[in-house]
Structure formats: structure tokens, C-alpha cells
Design a protein around this motif. Structure first.
Motif, PDB file in Angstrom:
ATOM      1  N   TYR A 161       0.821  -1.208   0.000  1.00 58.51           N
ATOM      2  CA  TYR A 161       0.000   0.000   0.000  1.00 58.51           C
ATOM      3  C   TYR A 161       0.857   1.262   0.000  1.00 58.51           C
ATOM      4  O   TYR A 161       0.485   2.284  -0.585  1.00 58.51           O
ATOM      5  N   SER A 162       2.011   1.184   0.661  1.00 56.66           N
ATOM      6  CA  SER A 162       2.918   2.328   0.672  1.00 56.66           C
ATOM      7  C   SER A 162       3.538   2.535  -0.705  1.00 56.66           C
ATOM      8  O   SER A 162       3.708   3.670  -1.158  1.00 56.66           O
ATOM      9  N   ALA A 163       3.850   1.418  -1.373  1.00 56.39           N
ATOM     10  CA  ALA A 163       4.471   1.495  -2.700  1.00 56.39           C
ATOM     11  C   ALA A 163       3.467   1.907  -3.769  1.00 56.39           C
ATOM     12  O   ALA A 163       3.760   2.739  -4.638  1.00 56.39           O
ATOM     13  N   PHE A 164       2.273   1.318  -3.711  1.00 54.71           N
ATOM     14  CA  PHE A 164       1.233   1.587  -4.707  1.00 54.71           C
ATOM     15  C   PHE A 164      -0.087   1.853  -3.981  1.00 54.71           C
ATOM     16  O   PHE A 164      -0.895   0.933  -3.777  1.00 54.71           O
ATOM     17  N   PRO A 165      -0.329   3.095  -3.570  1.00 55.86           N
ATOM     18  CA  PRO A 165      -1.532   3.434  -2.798  1.00 55.86           C
ATOM     19  C   PRO A 165      -2.837   2.988  -3.455  1.00 55.86           C
ATOM     20  O   PRO A 165      -3.808   2.681  -2.754  1.00 55.86           O
ATOM     21  N   GLU A 166      -2.862   2.931  -4.788  1.00 56.53           N
ATOM     22  CA  GLU A 166      -4.099   2.547  -5.474  1.00 56.53           C
ATOM     23  C   GLU A 166      -4.541   1.126  -5.124  1.00 56.53           C
ATOM     24  O   GLU A 166      -5.719   0.781  -5.235  1.00 56.53           O
TER      25      GLU A 166
ATOM     26  N   ALA B  53      12.082   0.733 -17.850  1.00 55.79           N
ATOM     27  CA  ALA B  53      11.543   1.793 -16.993  1.00 55.79           C
ATOM     28  C   ALA B  53      10.416   1.255 -16.106  1.00 55.79           C
ATOM     29  O   ALA B  53      10.319   1.606 -14.920  1.00 55.79           O
ATOM     30  N   LYS B  54       9.571   0.384 -16.676  1.00 51.24           N
ATOM     31  CA  LYS B  54       8.473  -0.208 -15.905  1.00 51.24           C
ATOM     32  C   LYS B  54       9.021  -1.123 -14.804  1.00 51.24           C
ATOM     33  O   LYS B  54       8.530  -1.113 -13.667  1.00 51.24           O
ATOM     34  N   VAL B  55      10.035  -1.912 -15.153  1.00 51.62           N
ATOM     35  CA  VAL B  55      10.635  -2.820 -14.171  1.00 51.62           C
ATOM     36  C   VAL B  55      11.351  -2.028 -13.084  1.00 51.62           C
ATOM     37  O   VAL B  55      11.233  -2.327 -11.888  1.00 51.62           O
ATOM     38  N   ASP B  56      12.098  -1.007 -13.501  1.00 54.06           N
ATOM     39  CA  ASP B  56      12.798  -0.151 -12.532  1.00 54.06           C
ATOM     40  C   ASP B  56      11.826   0.420 -11.507  1.00 54.06           C
ATOM     41  O   ASP B  56      12.104   0.451 -10.300  1.00 54.06           O
ATOM     42  N   LEU B  57      10.685   0.876 -12.003  1.00 52.93           N
ATOM     43  CA  LEU B  57       9.691   1.484 -11.118  1.00 52.93           C
ATOM     44  C   LEU B  57       9.174   0.472 -10.101  1.00 52.93           C
ATOM     45  O   LEU B  57       9.067   0.781  -8.904  1.00 52.93           O
ATOM     46  N   LEU B  58       8.874  -0.743 -10.564  1.00 51.13           N
ATOM     47  CA  LEU B  58       8.355  -1.772  -9.663  1.00 51.13           C
ATOM     48  C   LEU B  58       9.373  -2.125  -8.579  1.00 51.13           C
ATOM     49  O   LEU B  58       9.035  -2.186  -7.389  1.00 51.13           O
ATOM     50  N   ILE B  59      10.623  -2.346  -8.981  1.00 51.07           N
ATOM     51  CA  ILE B  59      11.658  -2.691  -7.999  1.00 51.07           C
ATOM     52  C   ILE B  59      11.900  -1.528  -7.042  1.00 51.07           C
ATOM     53  O   ILE B  59      12.020  -1.712  -5.823  1.00 51.07           O
ATOM     54  N   ASP B  60      11.969  -0.324  -7.604  1.00 54.62           N
ATOM     55  CA  ASP B  60      12.212   0.862  -6.779  1.00 54.62           C
ATOM     56  C   ASP B  60      11.113   1.042  -5.738  1.00 54.62           C
ATOM     57  O   ASP B  60      11.378   1.346  -4.572  1.00 54.62           O
ATOM     58  N   LYS B  61       9.869   0.829  -6.151  1.00 50.36           N
ATOM     59  CA  LYS B  61       8.741   1.008  -5.236  1.00 50.36           C
ATOM     60  C   LYS B  61       8.698  -0.072  -4.157  1.00 50.36           C
ATOM     61  O   LYS B  61       8.427   0.208  -2.985  1.00 50.36           O
ATOM     62  N   MET B  62       8.974  -1.315  -4.556  1.00 45.57           N
ATOM     63  CA  MET B  62       8.837  -2.433  -3.622  1.00 45.57           C
ATOM     64  C   MET B  62      10.080  -2.676  -2.771  1.00 45.57           C
ATOM     65  O   MET B  62       9.988  -3.156  -1.640  1.00 45.57           O
ATOM     66  N   TYR B  63      11.268  -2.340  -3.327  1.00 44.78           N
ATOM     67  CA  TYR B  63      12.499  -2.699  -2.625  1.00 44.78           C
ATOM     68  C   TYR B  63      13.438  -1.537  -2.336  1.00 44.78           C
ATOM     69  O   TYR B  63      14.301  -1.639  -1.470  1.00 44.78           O
ATOM     70  N   GLY B  64      13.316  -0.460  -3.068  1.00 45.71           N
ATOM     71  CA  GLY B  64      14.206   0.666  -2.829  1.00 45.71           C
ATOM     72  C   GLY B  64      14.989   1.061  -4.067  1.00 45.71           C
ATOM     73  O   GLY B  64      14.926   0.416  -5.116  1.00 45.71           O
TER      74      GLY B  64
END
Length: 343
Positions: free
Chosen positions: A98-103, A170-181
């Protein structure tokens, strides 16, 4: 009494007299956890237990050690949405999501379960049942989210796999960045996997010269599958896990055979390099041939290591010749296997 019942009772009695070495137990737990995720909806648990125990008894003598851990892990307990909200591991997992993807706070929990002490799994999807979906597999002991599958986050008319390499990254980077840092310090490679029915990319992220975990990602159709390998930049003689993949996820089936220092020496490759070549759709035999190493040389090296291990653990005093004869067909299957191919 049915033959299945006779086999099961015999193996139970044999297993009760054995102590499972720690390294074998950990390998069994890891391999079965992966197998469980891939197969749990295809066949019943009872059939898998019988099949697994029969295979353990027939194929590899040391696999008798597998009986107690398998029995303990066979109970994957379904969880309701209410139970998820009360479970400590699940609550922390959802908090991170929820913190990574509030939606995703508005998403519905459509499936959840756990294998006690091993893994907690939660699947959420946009209300309506046809939109965005995300699956999380969390290590119940460490609390780390080890696998994330993000499905249908791009429009159906323009799925993820149709984007450019740069857009996919870019899509993968965003997912990893949001979930792991932040991943700015990670080195990056991207390759299209060969010999697959569907276009598939494999992306690797690793932080050079540190002990920071690295990530392996598979992109197929409209899905991103991220695995926290939990690895490090390691010396060439260190173990690597998940040499193959299946359905876009690490496949640990052959690790016990391929993680062989004599094999790495024969091929003049470190385990990471071998894994990268296998990920391109090649078999161990094909890789060996490119280095002027024969199939028989590969078989001999791996079989020798396996037999040595079995002799150390075998209480039935099988001869070396008997063990070699029994193990060589399995070795051949492993070295001719290709990634993303069912066993």
C-alpha cells in the motif's frame, strides 16, 4: 491395502528412523516451495504426496530424507481476507504494498494462503476481476517479499511486451524501486530468451562489489515477475541457485546437480556465467560442446560427485557401479534440459 498406501506406510517407517542433514533439508524446502507455487492448482495434494514419495524412493537413495520435510510442508492453509488482515506477516506485506502503490488499497484480496513457517502468499486484483493484479510471496521467517508478480498494469491493447526495451526497463525499474528501494547503483543486463513460444525478456540487477541483494526479472506478455534472489556478488566458486526457469520463475530442480565445482572447472566457467548461458535457452551439453567438452565428460563429472555424496549417506552399502548406473540417466536429463521447458 492399495499399493499407494503400502508405499506410503513403508516410507513413513523408513523416514522416522532417519535424521535429515540440514543442507539437504533446506534444499528440499526451497525446491518444494517453488514446485508448490507452480503446481498447487493442477493436481490434488494427496496425489502429489504419493508421486513425490514414490519418486524419492525410486530415483535417488538420499531422497528418503525428503519424507519428513515434505509431510510437514504439505499443508498450505487457505486464508480469508479477514485472516490476512489479522496475520502479522500478511499485514506487514500489505503495508509495504500500500505504501508502494496506494491505489492497491482499493484492490480486492482474491486469494491468500500460507505454508506455516515458510511462505505467505497474497493475490490482489482491481474490483471487477479483469483489471490490474498483483501477487506477493513473502518469506514467513524473514518477512521479506521474495517474489512479486505484476499483471495487466498496461492496457490490453498495448501489453508490456510490445513496448521498447527502454520502456520495459523503466516499468521494471519502477516496480523494484517502489517495492524494494532505489536501484541506481545496480548494474543492469537485459536479454531476450531463446526457444520460447512467447517473447520473454530476462533482466538482472546486481550491485557490484557489495553484499546487496540482487533481483532477477522476467517480462512476458503483460506480466512482470520479480524475484529477490537474496544473493551477493560472490566468488566464482560460490553456489548459485535457480539455474533454470519455468513459467518465468526460478526453477531449482537441477541445482543439486549443476552446482558442481568440477563441472565449473571442466567448462572453465563460474556458476553465474553458466546460469546466464542457460538462460539464453542453451543446454549444458550445448554449452559444453561450444568449449570442446563432450557429453560423456560432463556426465562423468556430475555423476562422480553425486555418487560420492550418496556413498557418504547411503546405509544400504550400494556399490559404486550400481549407483553410477542409477544416477547417469538423471544426469543426462539435467544436462540436456533447457530453461522454460517442463521436466
Amino acid at each position: 491395502m492399495t499399493i499407494e498406501r503400502k508405499i506410503r506406510e513403508h516410507l513413513h517407517k523408513q523416514a522416522e528412523t532417519m535424521e535429515c542433514p540440514t543442507d539437504i533439508s533446506k534444499r528440499i524446502e526451497q525446491s518444494y516451495s517453488q514446485y508448490f507455487q507452480q503446481k498447487r492448482r493442477e493436481v490434488t495434494m494427496k496425489k502429489r504426496l504419493i508421486g513425490g514419495l514414490v519418486a524419492a524412493a525410486i530415483l535417488i537413495p538420499t531422497s528418503a530424507f525428503a519424507a519428513p520435510p515434505l509431510i510437514e510442508m504439505l499443508t498450505r492453509t487457505p486464508m480469508t481476507a479477514e485472516q490476512v488482515k489479522m496475520d502479522k506477516v500478511s499485514k506487514e506485506t500489505l503495508k509495504k504494498l500500500y505504501s508502494a502503490f496506494p491505489e492497491t488499497k482499493s484492490f480486492k484480496i482474491i486469494d491468500a494462503s500460507n505454508v506455516e513457517g515458510i511462505q505467505t502468499s497474497i493475490i490482489l486484483q482491481e474490483k471487477g476481476g479483469t483489471g490490474k493484479k498483483i501477487t506477493l510471496h513473502t518469506n514467513s521467517n524473514t518477512g521479506k517479499i521474495e517474489h512479486v508478480n505484476q499483471e495487466n498494469w498496461e492496457p490490453k491493447e498495448k501489453p508490456l511486451i510490445t513496448l521498447t526495451d527502454q520502456e520495459i526497463k523503466a516499468k521494471v525499474d519502477l516496480l523494484i524501486d517502489k517495492m524494494y528501494g532505489n536501484i541506481e547503483d545496480y548494474e543492469f543486463t537485459m536479454e531476450q530468451m531463446e526457444n520460447l513460444d512467447q517473447k520473454t525478456f530476462m533482466l538482472n540487477y546486481i550491485k557490484k562489489g557489495s553484499k546487496t541483494p540482487f533481483y532477477q526479472v522476467f517480462v512476458q506478455d503483460n506480466t512482470i515477475s520479480v524475484s529477490l534472489i537474496g544473493g551477493e556478488t560472490t566468488p566464482s566458486n560460490s553456489r548459485v541457485e535457480g539455474f533454470f526457469s519455468l513459467n518465468g520463475k526460478p526453477d531449482y530442480t537441477a541445482d543439486a546437480f549443476i552446482n558442481d565445482e568440477k563441472l565449473f572447472s571442466l567448462l572453465k566457467m563460474n556458476p553465474t556465467e553458466l546460469k546466464q548461458e542457460l538462460a539464453k535457452g542453451k543446454s549444458v551439453v550445448e554449452i559444453a560442446a561450444s568449449k570442446s567438452v563432450s557429453k560423456q565428460q560432463v556426465i562423468d563429472v556430475i555423476a562422480e560427485t553425486q555418487v560420492k555424496r550418496q556413498i557418504e549417506a547411503d546405509k544400504n552399502n550400494h556399490s559404486t557401479e550400481q549407483l553410477l548406473k542409477a544416477i547417469e540417466p538423471k544426469v543426462l536429463q539435467v544436462i540436456e534440459h533447457k530453461t522454460e521447458t517442463p521436466w
